[in-house]
Design a protein around this motif. Structure first.
Motif, PDB file in Angstrom:
ATOM      1  N   PHE A   4     -13.589   3.085  -3.231  1.00 36.04           N
ATOM      2  CA  PHE A   4     -12.940   2.524  -4.250  1.00 36.04           C
ATOM      3  C   PHE A   4     -13.693   2.770  -5.489  1.00 36.04           C
ATOM      4  N   SER A  45      -8.059   2.878  -5.455  1.00 36.42           N
ATOM      5  CA  SER A  45      -8.348   3.351  -4.183  1.00 36.42           C
ATOM      6  C   SER A  45      -8.101   5.032  -4.080  1.00 36.42           C
ATOM      7  N   VAL A  74      -4.867   5.688  -6.007  1.00 33.87           N
ATOM      8  CA  VAL A  74      -3.835   4.539  -5.889  1.00 33.87           C
ATOM      9  C   VAL A  74      -4.072   3.811  -7.069  1.00 33.87           C
ATOM     10  N   VAL A 101      -8.326   4.999   3.609  1.00 32.35           N
ATOM     11  CA  VAL A 101      -8.930   4.487   2.267  1.00 32.35           C
ATOM     12  C   VAL A 101     -10.480   5.086   2.397  1.00 32.35           C
ATOM     13  N   SER A 144       0.263  -0.786  -4.134  1.00 31.50           N
ATOM     14  CA  SER A 144       0.068   0.618  -4.880  1.00 31.50           C
ATOM     15  C   SER A 144       1.431   0.549  -5.916  1.00 31.50           C
ATOM     16  N   GLY A 149       0.815  -1.058   0.184  1.00 28.36           N
ATOM     17  CA  GLY A 149       0.044   0.095   0.030  1.00 28.36           C
ATOM     18  C   GLY A 149       0.766   1.169  -0.159  1.00 28.36           C
ATOM     19  N   ILE A 194      -7.402   7.616  -1.167  1.00 26.20           N
ATOM     20  CA  ILE A 194      -6.978   7.992   0.225  1.00 26.20           C
ATOM     21  C   ILE A 194      -7.129   9.075   0.546  1.00 26.20           C
ATOM     22  N   THR A 198      -3.820  -0.973   0.655  1.00 27.15           N
ATOM     23  CA  THR A 198      -4.593  -0.704  -0.273  1.00 27.15           C
ATOM     24  C   THR A 198      -4.900  -2.158  -1.089  1.00 27.15           C
ATOM     25  N   HIS A 251       0.998   6.204  -7.885  1.00 26.22           N
ATOM     26  CA  HIS A 251      -0.013   6.818  -6.935  1.00 26.22           C
ATOM     27  C   HIS A 251      -0.064   8.285  -7.410  1.00 26.22           C
TER      28      HIS A 251
END
Length: 500
Positions: free
Chosen positions: A249, A232, A212, A246, A196, A172, A234, A192, A199
Motif C-alpha cells: 500500500f 493498494s 486499486v 495485496v 475498490s 475489494g 495486488i 482491499t 482499478h
C-alpha cells in the motif's frame, strides 16, 4: 426521429432557475464528494427540481434548444448503429473493457459480455449477476477483474449489503476466468482497504498487477481507516489467479497528522474535495508512466518498477477543480487530460450558471525529462451545449482516438452525451462531433447518460447508465486514419502504444 443541431445554437442560459432555487448549490456543496451516486445496489432516486426549472426545460425543448425527452441528436459525422437495452441486470451501467470481438460492460448488479463482431447488431453472450457497486471492469488474457465498492456481507456473488462499521464486511477485487466467454467463472477475491472504487491493470507476462483506487475512510470503519493516502497493489499470478493478494500500500501523499499530506479541502480550499485516496489511475506502460486523479490532487508518477510507483509531480486547481476524477495521456506522453467530476456525477453542471471552466477537462502539458518532469496547465474543455437542470452532466470517462500526429479523444458526459474533441493545440481544444439524448425527465433530476465512451477498432462504444449499450460510427477525415488501428485488447486505463 433523429435531429441534427448546430451546437452553437445551444448556448442559452439553461441552469439559472435551478440554481436560484438552491438545488444545484446543495448538490455541489454536499460532501464528501463521490464519483457517482453510490447507493449500494439500488439506483439513485429522482430528485424534484423547482417549477421554474421544469418550465425552463419544457421551453428549451419547445424552442429546439435541447432535444425532446428521450430524443436522439447528433452531429452529421456520427451515426447511431445500435442500442442494446439493459436486460437481466437492471442496475446502473458502468465501465467498459474490450478483447477481440467481445465487449465487457460493468453494471452495479454484475457484468455483461457482448459479441461485437457485427457492430450493427451486438449480441449478448453472457450476463453475470454479482452485485456490488461500481463493478468497474477490466480484462487481461483469460482473466476479468471487477471492483466492489459497496460494503457486502461477504465476497460471494450472493452477498447482501452490510454496514462498513462491521469488521466482517467485505469490499475489494473479484477475479473471473473468462476463457469460456459464455460461462465466466468466479475464481478469486481480494479484500482491499476502503474497497475498490476503480482499478487499473499493469499487465506483465507472468503476473498482472492491479492498482486499486479507493477513498473516504472513517475511524468508524475497521477496514477503511484514515489516513488513506495511497493505493493498494495486488499481484495476480496468471497461472494461479486464486493466489492473488495485496503486496503493498504505497503512500502517494506523505504528511503528518491523521489526514496525510493530500489536499486538505474545506475550509482551507472551499469547494474542493479533501484527498483521502485516489479515484482513478491511468498507466502508460510503454513509457513507464502513470497519472493519478486523486480527489483534490492530480499526480504524475513513474511505474518503472510496478511494485514501487514513484510520484514525480503533483498539481492542484483550487479555483475550478472540485473532484479530480480520471486521467488520459496523449500518445506522445507529453500531455495529460484530467477530468473534474463536479457534483459527483449526479448534478446538472453543464449550464450557464456553472460556466465553461468547472465540471470540465483540464489539459496539462508534461514538460521536462525524467524525474524532473512537471505538469503545466494549458486550458479547460467543456462540451459547447447547455443541458437542462433535470440532466446530470459533467466530464467523465473517455479514450484516445488513435490518429498519428493528432490528439483526439472521445468522452462521456453522462446526460451531456458523447463528445469527440481535438486537443492537439493544448490551449485551444475544440469539439468535432457529438451524440446525445434528450433528458430522461423534465420534472425530476434523474441520473442517467453515458458513463463511458471509448473508441475500439473503428467504432465508439458507450455504456449508458439507463439506456444501455450504444454503438456509434464516426465518419470524419480527421479521425478516419484511426480505423486502420486494431487492438487485441483494450482497457482504457491501461493505455496502449498505438503506433509501436
Amino acid at each position: 426521429m433523429i435531429l441534427l443541431h448546430d451546437p452553437r445554437t445551444r448556448r442559452r442560459r439553461l441552469g439559472v432557475a435551478a440554481a436560484a432555487a438552491g438545488l444545484l448549490s446543495a448538490l455541489l456543496t454536499a460532501g464528501p464528494a463521490v464519483a457517482t451516486p453510490d447507493p449500494g445496489d439500488a439506483p439513485a432516486k429522482p430528485r424534484e427540481v423547482s417549477k421554474s426549472a421544469q418550465a425552463e426545460a419544457r421551453q428549451a425543448i419547445a424552442g429546439g434548444d435541447i432535444p425532446a425527452q428521450d430524443a436522439i441528436v447528433h452531429s452529421a459525422n456520427i451515426e447511431h448503429l445500435a442500442n442494446i437495452p439493459k436486460d437481466a441486470l437492471p442496475g446502473t451501467n458502468s465501465d467498459l473493457a474490450f478483447q477481440g470481438k467481445y465487449a465487457f460492460a460493468g453494471n452495479y448488479d454484475g457484468f455483461r459480455v457482448f459479441d461485437i463482431s457485427d457492430p450493427k447488431a451486438p449480441k449478448t453472450v453472457a450476463q453475470v449477476l454479482c452485485p456490488g457497486s461500481q463493478n468497474d471492469v477490466s480484462v487481461s488474457g483469460d482473466l476479468l477483474f471487477l471492483s466492489t465498492d459497496s460494503s457486502r456481507s461477504d465476497s460471494s456473488c450472493n452477498s447482501t449489503t452490510q454496514p462498513a462499521t462491521e469488521k466482517s464486511s467485505w469490499e475489494g477485487m473479484k477475479v473471473f476466468d473468462i476463457s469460456d466467454k459464455r460461462n465466466p467463472k468466479y475464481v478469486a477475491a481480494v479484500e482491499t482497504a476502503c474497497g475498490s472504487h476503480t482499478h487499473t491493470l499493469v499487465p506483465e507476462r507472468r503476473n498482472v498487477y492491479i492498482y486499486v483506487s479507493s477513498y473516504s475512510p472513517s475511524a468508524a470503519y475497521p477496514d477503511c481507516q484514515p489516513p488513506h493516502d495511497g493505493i493498494s497493489i495486488i499481484k495476480v499470478p496468471r497461472s494461479a489467479p486464486e493466489k492473488a493478494a495485496v503486496i503493498d500500500f504505497p503512500v502517494l501523499f506523505p504528511g503528518e497528522g491523521p489526514d496525510g499530506g493530500g489536499n486538505p479541502g474545506a475550509p482551507t480550499n472551499p469547494g474542493v474535495s479533501k484527498t483521502t485516496g485516489c479515484h482513478d489511475i491511468t498507466v502508460l506502460p510503454s513509457k513507464d508512466l502513470a497519472a493519478g486523479a486523486c480527489m483534490g490532487d492530480g499526480i504524475l508518477f513513474s511505474i518503472a518498477d510496478p511494485e514501487r510507483p514513484k510520484v514525480i509531480d503533483r498539481v492542484q486547481d483550487n479555483v475550478n477543480f472540485a473532484f479530480w476524477h480520471s486521467a488520459t495521456f496523449n500518445q506522445k506522453a507529453n500531455k495529460v487530460v484530467f477530468t473534474d467530476e463536479l457534483g459527483g456525477g449526479g448534478a446538472p453542471t453543464c449550464n450557464a450558471e456553472i460556466g465553461p471552466d468547472r465540471g470540465a477537462d483540464g489539459i496539462y502539458d508534461i514538460v521536462g525529462k525524467g524525474d524532473r518532469r512537471k505538469l503545466v496547465f494549458r486550458s479547460y474543455f467543456k462540451i459547447p451545449r447547455h443541458q437542462a437542470d433535470t440532466e446530470n452532466c459533467v466530464a467523465h470517462n473517455g479514450s484516445l482516438i488513435p490518429v498519428k500526429g493528432k490528439d483526439l479523444m472521445v468522452q462521456a458526459w453522462y446526460q451531456g452525451g458523447v463528445s469527440v474533441w481535438d486537443f492537439t493545440d493544448s490551449s485551444r481544444p475544440k469539439e468535432i462531433a457529438y451524440f446525445e439524448r434528450g433528458p430522461l425527465s423534465t420534472e425530476n433530476l434523474v441520473t442517467g447518460g453515458s458513463w463511458s465512451a471509448y473508441y475500439y477498432n473503428g467504432y465508439i462504444y458507450s455504456n449508458d447508465m439507463a439506456k444501455g449499450f450504444d454503438v456509434l460510427k464516426l465518419d470524419d477525415r480527421r479521425t478516419d486514419p484511426a480505423k486502420r488501428i486494431h487492438l487485441r485488447e483494450l482497457n482504457v486505463q491501461t493505455q496502449p502504444d498505438y503506433f509501436d
